[in-house]
Design a protein around this motif. Sequence first.
Motif: not given
Length: 401
Positions: A157-169, A171-176
């Motif tokens: 889960a972390s291997s999949v979602f940490w890169p996605i979370t980093t990218f989204l951060d 683009v839209v910030g942590w709240r987004g």
Amino acid sequence: MPAKSGSDSAQRPSDALPMAMPAVILALTQITGWGAVGVLPVLAKAIATEFGTSLSAVFLGTSAMFVAMGIAAPWAGRAFLRFGTRQVMTAGAALIGLGLCLLALSPNLPLFWGSWALTGLAGAMFLTNSAYAYIAEYAEDRARSLIGTLMLVTGLASSVFWPITTFLDTVVGWRGVVLVYAGTMSLIVCPVVWLGLPARSSLADQATPQSDQRKGPAFVLLVAAIALNTFVTFGVEAMGIQLLQAMGMDLTGAVAVASLLGVFKVGGRVIDLLGGQKWDGLSTAIVSGAMIPMGLGAIWIGGAGYLSVGGYLMLFGAGSGAFAVARATMPLVFFQKADYTAAMATIALPMNLITAMAPPILAALMAGIGAQGVFATLSVLSIAAFLILLQLNRMRRVIAN
């Protein structure tokens, strides 16, 4: 060990229901659920900056989540039996979405921590134990192997979602980011669970007098062994980088070893799968329970040298990964499917509380007795867990005879 009734065997869900599609749905939704609530390692710095607080204060949110999960676990277990696992999981996914939505809108730390607590309450209804309970209801004889496979997959889960979370951060910030995950849980995961997992009536009428079993010596020993090794393995996972640095390793090397430890843990979960039908959950626990103190002893005695670190990775890494599977499958050795759900809910209370307590306790120990002293202490605790597992094996033989 209680015998399974003939009527139960005649109506085995695994005979009527192919598990392939439910297993895929469980794997994907559990990866998404853990990925959605596992954002702090990526977002904590930005959150701390906005709130003008420390990283440790932000990470108290994770502790609040695990404490709430532990406290709510027995209640969730009763809900699985009364209402059906799919129904409770669906509600849990929706509540995780609500908790994350409130988290994204939190104006201050108290509400931030409260949102994590609500997310933890929802997690008791949706994450991990609920998936195991569903598999135990439907798969029966295949439950152990399916649970092991699910753990192997959700460990990514972390291997999949940490890169996605980093990218989204970016683009839209942590709240987004948190709002995106809130919408994903409520609008995608929730209906997928409801529509994709076949429903079943409650198991309350099938349950045996499990309250007596859960007061027996076998269950007490089971909880003790799981609690001790949970403290050891999660504590090392949370504090491993700091412990290695305190032993003289530079940050780059400590991060590399911690990352490799995760790889060896996944490999350790394969050990259980390779055991096939010859092993049950207790067999895996005994093998992995012997490996854990050996790996800790290697780095305690040898320090941060190449050989000791290699032994630590191979023995502790693989052992802790295999024990994670055993922790979920050992109750199947002693309990029927309906009792398994209640047993896992009871085990979840101390397990989640220990998960929340391990990092601060180890941090205090490291400040007082040093990193090698911490590894020595963890070795002793894991040896105690291994001895308890041996006693459980002797009790299992007595029950079988």
